[in-house]
Motif scaffolding. Structure first.
Motif, short mmCIF file in Angstrom:
data_model
loop_
_atom_site.label_atom_id
_atom_site.label_comp_id
_atom_site.label_asym_id
_atom_site.label_seq_id
_atom_site.Cartn_x
_atom_site.Cartn_y
_atom_site.Cartn_z
N LEU A 136 0.71 -1.25 0.07
CA LEU A 136 0.11 0.05 0.06
C LEU A 136 0.74 1.14 0.09
O LEU A 136 2.02 1.28 0.59
N PRO A 137 0.38 2.44 -0.52
CA PRO A 137 1.15 3.65 -0.58
C PRO A 137 1.19 3.84 1.06
O PRO A 137 0.29 3.84 1.92
N GLY A 299 5.09 8.92 -5.64
CA GLY A 299 4.16 9.55 -6.29
C GLY A 299 3.14 9.09 -6.11
O GLY A 299 2.26 9.31 -4.96
N TYR A 300 2.46 8.15 -6.97
CA TYR A 300 1.02 7.86 -7.02
C TYR A 300 0.68 6.37 -6.50
O TYR A 300 -0.13 5.68 -6.55
N GLY A 301 2.07 5.88 -5.65
CA GLY A 301 1.89 4.34 -5.27
C GLY A 301 2.34 3.54 -6.47
O GLY A 301 2.46 3.48 -7.69
N GLU A 302 2.54 2.22 -5.91
CA GLU A 302 2.90 1.11 -6.86
C GLU A 302 1.79 0.37 -7.58
O GLU A 302 0.55 0.86 -7.13
N ALA A 303 1.92 0.10 -8.63
CA ALA A 303 1.05 -0.60 -9.63
C ALA A 303 0.03 -1.59 -8.74
O ALA A 303 0.84 -2.50 -7.86
N GLY A 304 -1.22 -1.50 -8.62
CA GLY A 304 -2.13 -2.53 -7.77
C GLY A 304 -2.13 -1.82 -6.60
O GLY A 304 -3.18 -2.51 -5.90
N SER A 305 -1.70 -0.81 -6.05
CA SER A 305 -2.10 -0.32 -4.76
C SER A 305 -2.91 1.01 -4.81
O SER A 305 -3.51 1.55 -3.88
N SER A 306 -3.22 1.23 -6.15
CA SER A 306 -3.95 2.39 -6.20
C SER A 306 -4.54 2.36 -7.59
O SER A 306 -3.95 1.74 -8.66
N GLY A 312 2.43 3.27 -10.21
CA GLY A 312 3.32 2.29 -10.89
C GLY A 312 4.24 2.97 -11.70
O GLY A 312 5.39 2.13 -12.24
N GLU A 313 4.04 4.07 -12.10
CA GLU A 313 4.90 4.98 -12.90
C GLU A 313 5.91 5.77 -12.06
O GLU A 313 5.67 6.47 -11.18
N THR A 314 7.18 5.84 -12.65
CA THR A 314 8.31 6.59 -12.20
C THR A 314 8.11 8.09 -13.11
O THR A 314 7.99 7.95 -14.48
#
Length: 327
Positions: A136-137, A299-306, A312-314
């Protein structure tokens, strides 16, 4: 993203981040997919001025109903949770099922956690997240944020059971929360100098930046280069800033948002943006041009967590600080 990443009423795709992923006023959709809780009743007033003690005081109080819930398994792994449904309670309760021996949460710290949620009326699992490969973020825990009532001043390695009563926005819930890691506020996503693999930027005659992504793996955390230092006021935490920026995905080099293209700068508080963008602003001077990269956790968190389109994007931002207004 997040605190509240870039926010503007006109077209900024770096959207407002949901309040804390564990906000009591509005539980994150990441975890509850539509189920929500409300303020867990009254919380005790702080008893002294130390950050940790304040968090201890505002945590939801202990209660017999929460204590009756059986939770087994290792912290960090999806637990086995047993209780006799329906649970009957009218105010929020909290117990520390497992007390960790790690760092104690202080006001402003970031907490990496996992959480499983059950319907208190039926005993059915609502959702679980953070126990596998999709963390999770991290949640910033501050006095008055809502997350403070859940986490309190728990220590790293702890497992918490928090029950929240039925409200207008959702039913009664049983939350089991594992405190996996505690990071001090000043260390979270702290900016470092660029490494060997870092983007470049060129400005057109009209001052429009074009960012080029190099070959190689995206850097971790936040890396920052001051392209041109301004001579204006220094941006302090909580200040309102006006900036021009272009945002690019490291993955494919595409521009996902640009105030330059819209022809209008964006204005927001530094406390209202994702951690990486906040780090790029605070401590810099008006007039500065900055190139910054931020990994998903900043940033906006890992893929799958948001569910955010940029999860998931840098991200890479070329930005210029136009103006600052003190808090």
């Amino acid at each position: 993203m997040m605190e509240r990443p870039l926010t503007s009423t006109r077209g900024l795709t770096v959207r407002i981040r949901p309040l804390a992923a564990l906000s009591i006023a509005a539980l994150s959709a990441v975890l509850l997919a539509g189920c929500a809780g409300s303020a867990p009743g009254s919380t005790p007033a702080p008893t002294d001025t130390s950050a940790a003690s304040d968090l201890c005081a505002v945590a939801v109080p202990e209660g017999d109903v929460a204590a009756s819930i059986s939770v087994s398994g290792e912290v960090g792994e999806l637990p086995t949770v047993e209780f006799a449904a329906p649970l009957e309670f009218t105010t929020a309760e909290r117990v520390v099922a497992v007390e960790g021996d790690g760092t104690q949460i202080a006001d402003g710290d970031y907490v990496t956690y996992a959480r499983v949620v059950y319907d208190a009326a039926t005993g059915e699992q609502v959702q679980a997240a953070g126990f596998d490969d999709a963390p999770l973020p991290p949640q910033q825990v501050t006095i008055g944020s809502g997350a403070d009532a859940y986490f309190g001043c728990a220590t790293e390695g702890s497992r918490l059971v928090v029950i929240t009563p039925e409200s207008q926005s959702g039913g009664a819930l049983v939350n089991v929360i594992d405190v996996l890691e505690v990071t001090p506020a000043d260390a979270w996503c702290a900016a470092t100098e660029p490494g060997d693999v870092f983007p470049t930027v060129e400005y057109s005659a009209d001052g429009i930046p074009t960012v080029t992504i190099p070959e190689g793996d995206a850097p971790d955390g936040v890396q920052l280069e001051v392209l041109e230092e301004g001579d204006g006021a220094t941006v302090e935490p909580g200040d309102t800033v006006t900036v021009n920026y272009t945002g690019v995905k490291w993955s494919d080099g595409s521009v996902f948002d640009s105030s330059y293209e819209r022809g209008e700068p964006a204005t927001f508080q530094t406390t209202g943006v994702v951690a990486g963008f906040k780090r790029a602003l605070e401590g810099q001077k008006v007039g500065s041009k900055i190139l910054v990269t931020m990994s998903p956790s900043c940033g906006y968190g890992e893929a799958g967590s948001s569910e955010h389109e940029l999860a998931g994007e840098t991200l890479v931002f070329a930005l210029e600080i136009i103006e600052v207004t003190e808090q």
